[in-house]
Design an enzyme around this catalytic site. Structure first.
Site, short mmCIF file in Angstrom:
data_model
loop_
_atom_site.label_atom_id
_atom_site.label_comp_id
_atom_site.label_asym_id
_atom_site.label_seq_id
_atom_site.Cartn_x
_atom_site.Cartn_y
_atom_site.Cartn_z
N GLU A 15 -8.72 0.15 -3.07
CA GLU A 15 -9.45 0.12 -1.59
C GLU A 15 -10.71 1.44 -1.50
OE1 GLU A 15 -7.57 0.65 1.95
OE2 GLU A 15 -6.43 -1.39 1.85
N ARG A 74 -7.48 12.10 1.43
CA ARG A 74 -6.56 13.49 1.66
C ARG A 74 -5.47 12.68 1.58
NH1 ARG A 74 -7.09 9.56 7.01
NH2 ARG A 74 -8.96 10.78 7.09
N HIS A 75 -5.08 11.57 0.92
CA HIS A 75 -3.33 11.10 0.11
C HIS A 75 -3.94 10.87 -1.04
CE1 HIS A 75 -5.52 6.96 1.62
NE2 HIS A 75 -5.36 8.16 2.68
N ARG A 91 3.24 18.97 1.77
CA ARG A 91 3.29 20.08 1.10
C ARG A 91 2.74 20.93 0.18
NH1 ARG A 91 8.31 21.85 2.35
NH2 ARG A 91 8.36 22.31 5.03
N HIS A 109 -6.31 3.49 -1.62
CA HIS A 109 -7.41 4.03 -0.79
C HIS A 109 -7.26 5.49 -1.04
CE1 HIS A 109 -9.70 4.16 2.76
NE2 HIS A 109 -10.97 4.05 1.51
N ARG A 126 -9.60 8.18 -1.21
CA ARG A 126 -10.49 8.58 0.29
C ARG A 126 -11.78 8.94 -0.32
NH1 ARG A 126 -8.92 6.67 5.28
NH2 ARG A 126 -10.61 7.42 6.27
N HIS A 135 -3.25 -4.85 7.61
CA HIS A 135 -3.66 -3.93 8.56
C HIS A 135 -2.84 -3.80 9.46
CE1 HIS A 135 -5.44 -0.28 10.54
NE2 HIS A 135 -6.07 -0.50 9.21
N GLU A 152 -10.59 -10.02 3.17
CA GLU A 152 -9.03 -9.85 3.67
C GLU A 152 -10.02 -8.86 4.91
OE1 GLU A 152 -7.74 -6.42 1.78
OE2 GLU A 152 -5.95 -6.19 4.01
N ASN A 205 0.97 -1.14 0.08
CA ASN A 205 0.01 0.04 -0.31
C ASN A 205 1.35 1.45 -0.11
OD1 ASN A 205 -1.65 2.13 1.17
ND2 ASN A 205 -2.86 1.24 2.16
N HIS A 261 2.11 0.87 6.05
CA HIS A 261 2.85 1.73 7.19
C HIS A 261 4.33 1.06 7.36
CE1 HIS A 261 3.85 3.63 10.86
NE2 HIS A 261 3.25 5.01 10.04
N THR A 271 -7.66 3.55 8.27
CA THR A 271 -9.67 2.24 8.21
C THR A 271 -9.27 1.04 10.35
OG1 THR A 271 -9.11 2.13 5.71
CG2 THR A 271 -10.38 0.82 6.85
N HIS A 303 1.05 5.83 1.88
CA HIS A 303 1.84 7.32 2.30
C HIS A 303 2.78 7.17 1.75
CE1 HIS A 303 -0.66 5.78 6.61
NE2 HIS A 303 0.12 3.92 5.84
#
Ligand code: PXP
Length: 238
Positions: free
Chosen positions: A69, A48-49, A17, A42, A44, A189, A150, A6, A212, A100, A9
């Site tokens: 996702e 946000r990312h 920035r 993902h 969203r 996760h 999952e 994933n 992560h 999540t 991140h």
């Protein structure tokens, strides 16, 4: 067992920035060079990312499994059908959460989820449901016509003391039940270089989805090396 990495991140760092680096598309390529079998993002609702541009470019550049996702909203179902990823994983989504937080409420949202699953599957895209390690949730996922589940390993990963056997047994039982119903089963996760072994050793798991811990290590060691280290651990457990 496949490893889906994933890269959300990477996009989180870029969005801090509102810049154009680091690019999750480049990260995806490096993860694949390190031995990843697929790339997960993902998209969203609040963007946000990962951004719409990211999924479009990833679709053109990722030639193995692209796992999208997403929440089961009309907007996301439309995007998925247009994008045609190899896999859609439906996840619950809350605006205020850091990540999540739990599995889907499959029993409470049967009608809504069934409708979304049908639309995505009718477009020829397999659907996975991110669920808690709960036998009834596994059975409901089968009822809803999902191709895969999952199993949420966050409770196992965050248990105190770490990795309690109760939480591990819950994951194992959910995997077993899902396989007996003919569902493919993934897990993910909270998995990291210390706690992945017990999960990777579970028989009949199709894949692990990890973000992560790999990206955190990559900041210090580089992404190819971080993915290779994880892949080696998983391989040794089988
Ligand atoms: N699987 C699902 C469904 C997720 O939502 C996430 C987090 O984005 C992951 C796996 C990866 O979790 P982590 O970043 O804790 O490895």
């Amino acid at each position: 067992m496949i490893l889906g990495v994933n890269v959300d991140h990477i996009a989180t760092l870029r969005q801090a920035r509102l810049a154009d680096e680091p690019d999750p598309v480049v990260a995806a390529k490096l993860a694949l060079l390190g031995g990843a079998d697929g790339i997960t993002v993902h998209l969203r609702e609040d963007r946000r990312h990962i951004q719409d541009r990211d999924v479009t470019v990833l679709r053109k550049t990722v030639t193995c499994e692209l796992n999208l996702e997403m929440a089961a909203t009309d907007e996301m179902v439309g995007i998925a059908i247009g994008l045609r990823p190899e896999l859609v994983t439906l996840v619950p989504e809350k605006r205020m959460e850091l990540t999540t937080e739990g599995g889907l409420d499959v029993r409470g949202q049967k009608i809504h989820l069934k409708e979304a699953i049908k639309k995505i599957r009718d477009a020829g895209i397999p659907v996975s449901l991110f669920i808690n390690p709960d036998i009834d949730d596994v059975r409901t996922s089968k009822e809803l016509d999902a191709d895969m589940v999952e199993i949420h390993t966050g409770h196992y990963a965050n248990s105190v003391p770490p990795m309690t056997s109760d939480e591990l047994l819950r994951v194992i039982a959910a995997v077993k039940e899902a396989r007996s119903l003919g569902l493919y089963v993934n897990a993910g996760h909270g998995l990291n270089y210390k706690n992945v072994q017990e999960i990777a050793a579970i028989k009949d798991l199709r894949g692990l989805y990890i973000g992560h811990s790999i990206i955190s290590r990559a900041v210090l060691t580089g992404l190819e090396a971080a993915v290779r280290d994880m892949k080696d651990i998983i391989r040794r457990c089988q």
